[in-house]
Enzyme design. Structure first.
Site, PDB file in Angstrom:
ATOM      1  N   HIS A  68       8.424  -3.141  -7.830  1.00 44.40           N
ATOM      2  CA  HIS A  68       7.463  -2.785  -9.036  1.00 44.40           C
ATOM      3  C   HIS A  68       8.447  -2.032 -10.127  1.00 44.40           C
ATOM      4  O   HIS A  68       7.947  -1.372 -10.737  1.00 44.40           O
ATOM      5  CB  HIS A  68       6.500  -1.825  -8.802  1.00 44.40           C
ATOM      6  CG  HIS A  68       5.443  -2.049  -7.798  1.00 44.40           C
ATOM      7  ND1 HIS A  68       4.507  -3.164  -7.713  1.00 44.40           N
ATOM      8  CD2 HIS A  68       5.282  -1.797  -6.433  1.00 44.40           C
ATOM      9  CE1 HIS A  68       3.849  -3.271  -6.584  1.00 44.40           C
ATOM     10  NE2 HIS A  68       4.456  -2.449  -5.737  1.00 44.40           N
TER      11      HIS A  68
ATOM     12  N   GLY B 202       0.689  -1.053  -0.114  1.00 49.28           N
ATOM     13  CA  GLY B 202      -0.210   0.040   0.055  1.00 49.28           C
ATOM     14  C   GLY B 202       0.969   1.119  -0.083  1.00 49.28           C
ATOM     15  O   GLY B 202       1.993   1.346  -0.733  1.00 49.28           O
TER      16      GLY B 202
ATOM     17  N   SER C 179       5.635  -5.173  -1.612  1.00 48.23           N
ATOM     18  CA  SER C 179       5.692  -3.817  -1.875  1.00 48.23           C
ATOM     19  C   SER C 179       6.134  -2.816  -0.824  1.00 48.23           C
ATOM     20  O   SER C 179       7.403  -3.144  -0.522  1.00 48.23           O
ATOM     21  CB  SER C 179       4.138  -3.567  -2.416  1.00 48.23           C
ATOM     22  OG  SER C 179       4.074  -2.196  -2.991  1.00 48.23           O
ATOM     23  N   ALA C 180       5.211  -2.125  -0.206  1.00 47.40           N
ATOM     24  CA  ALA C 180       5.667  -1.413   1.062  1.00 47.40           C
ATOM     25  C   ALA C 180       5.891  -2.261   2.017  1.00 47.40           C
ATOM     26  O   ALA C 180       7.114  -1.826   2.781  1.00 47.40           O
ATOM     27  CB  ALA C 180       4.430  -0.632   1.496  1.00 47.40           C
TER      28      ALA C 180
ATOM     29  N   GLU D 206       8.125  -7.043 -11.012  1.00 48.91           N
ATOM     30  CA  GLU D 206       6.712  -7.757 -10.556  1.00 48.91           C
ATOM     31  C   GLU D 206       6.903  -8.953 -10.960  1.00 48.91           C
ATOM     32  O   GLU D 206       7.587  -9.539 -11.977  1.00 48.91           O
ATOM     33  CB  GLU D 206       5.745  -6.975 -11.350  1.00 48.91           C
ATOM     34  CG  GLU D 206       5.534  -5.611 -10.853  1.00 48.91           C
ATOM     35  CD  GLU D 206       4.113  -5.191 -10.978  1.00 48.91           C
ATOM     36  OE1 GLU D 206       3.201  -5.459 -11.697  1.00 48.91           O
ATOM     37  OE2 GLU D 206       3.850  -4.163 -10.128  1.00 48.91           O
TER      38      GLU D 206
END
Length: 235
Positions: A157, A88, A120-121, A192
């Site tokens: 990403h 997020g 991700s985060a 990714e």
């Protein structure tokens, strides 16, 4: 130390958390409950995030309990069997983690061997800082300092694309600015569908795409699954 650091939760055209699910199952190796940190969620609730992740991990027999239900979040980390940190907004995530004293509590548990999974985060905050996130700083944390479980930075990403008509910076140019200001830091551009696994001092890349390595004074280069990545783990 045991870490599974995933670039993204969802590949195009696939269900949420479907592609890394087998790797998550193997990494947890029989652990049937994880503590989840949902603080990167901004446009939906922590309860919704807990359910979304919980529904997927239930397929591999893992129950998800979110830290936002806990009166003592740092205490919950100290007793967790494994930790999962969702993606997020990285700034929202680290701000809340700092307010609750979680980075130090997580570092202590990682030293004891607690498994850590992030995407991700959640991968960004395993780094020394969050300064290689792609996210907009929608809130202001106390600092950019993160957990520091690994000695290098990840850019999740990672994209090579420079769309037609786009006159702004590419992702590579932005990372080159970072290394120009931080000469001693490696940055791993994690594309990714790919992930990094840490077992003690051993780092391995898994995924169908190479990872792009940036370091000041060196030309960017590609590493692939099976390549020796020990240089990234030197502190």
């Amino acid at each position: 130390m045991r870490l599974l650091l995933i670039s993204n939760s969802t590949n195009a055209g696939e269900a949420y958390l479907k592609y890394p699910l087998g790797d998550i199952a193997g990494f947890l190796n029989g652990i049937d409950e994880v503590l989840f940190i949902p603080y990167a969620a901004v446009s939906f609730s922590y309860d919704e995030y807990e359910k979304k992740v919980g529904d997927r991990l239930a397929e591999i027999g893992v129950r998800v309990h979110s830290i936002h239900h806990e009166a003592d979040p740092a205490g919950a980390v100290r007793t967790a069997r494994a930790l999962v940190v969702g993606g997020g907004n990285t700034f929202a995530l680290i701000k809340k983690m700092q307010e609750q004293g979680l980075p130090a509590a997580i570092r202590a548990r990682l030293a004891e061997g607690m498994p850590y999974i992030g995407w991700s985060a959640g991968s960004n905050v395993a780094c020394p800082t969050i300064r290689t996130t792609n996210d907009m700083p929608i809130v202001e944390p106390a600092s950019f300092d993160a957990i520091g479980a690994i000695p290098f930075q990840i850019n999740p990403h990672y994209l090579d694309a420079n769309p037609a008509g786009h006159a702004g910076e590419t992702r590579e140019q932005r990372i080159e600015e970072f290394i120009a200001a931080n000469h001693d830091v490696y940055v791993a551009g994690l594309r990714e569908g790919c992930m990094l696994r840490v077992e003690g001092d051993t780092l391995t890349l898994k995924g169908p795409k190479p990872m792009r390595i940036f370091h000041y004074g060196e030309a960017p280069r590609e590493v692939r699954e099976g390549d020796d990545l020990a240089f990234l783990m030197r502190r």
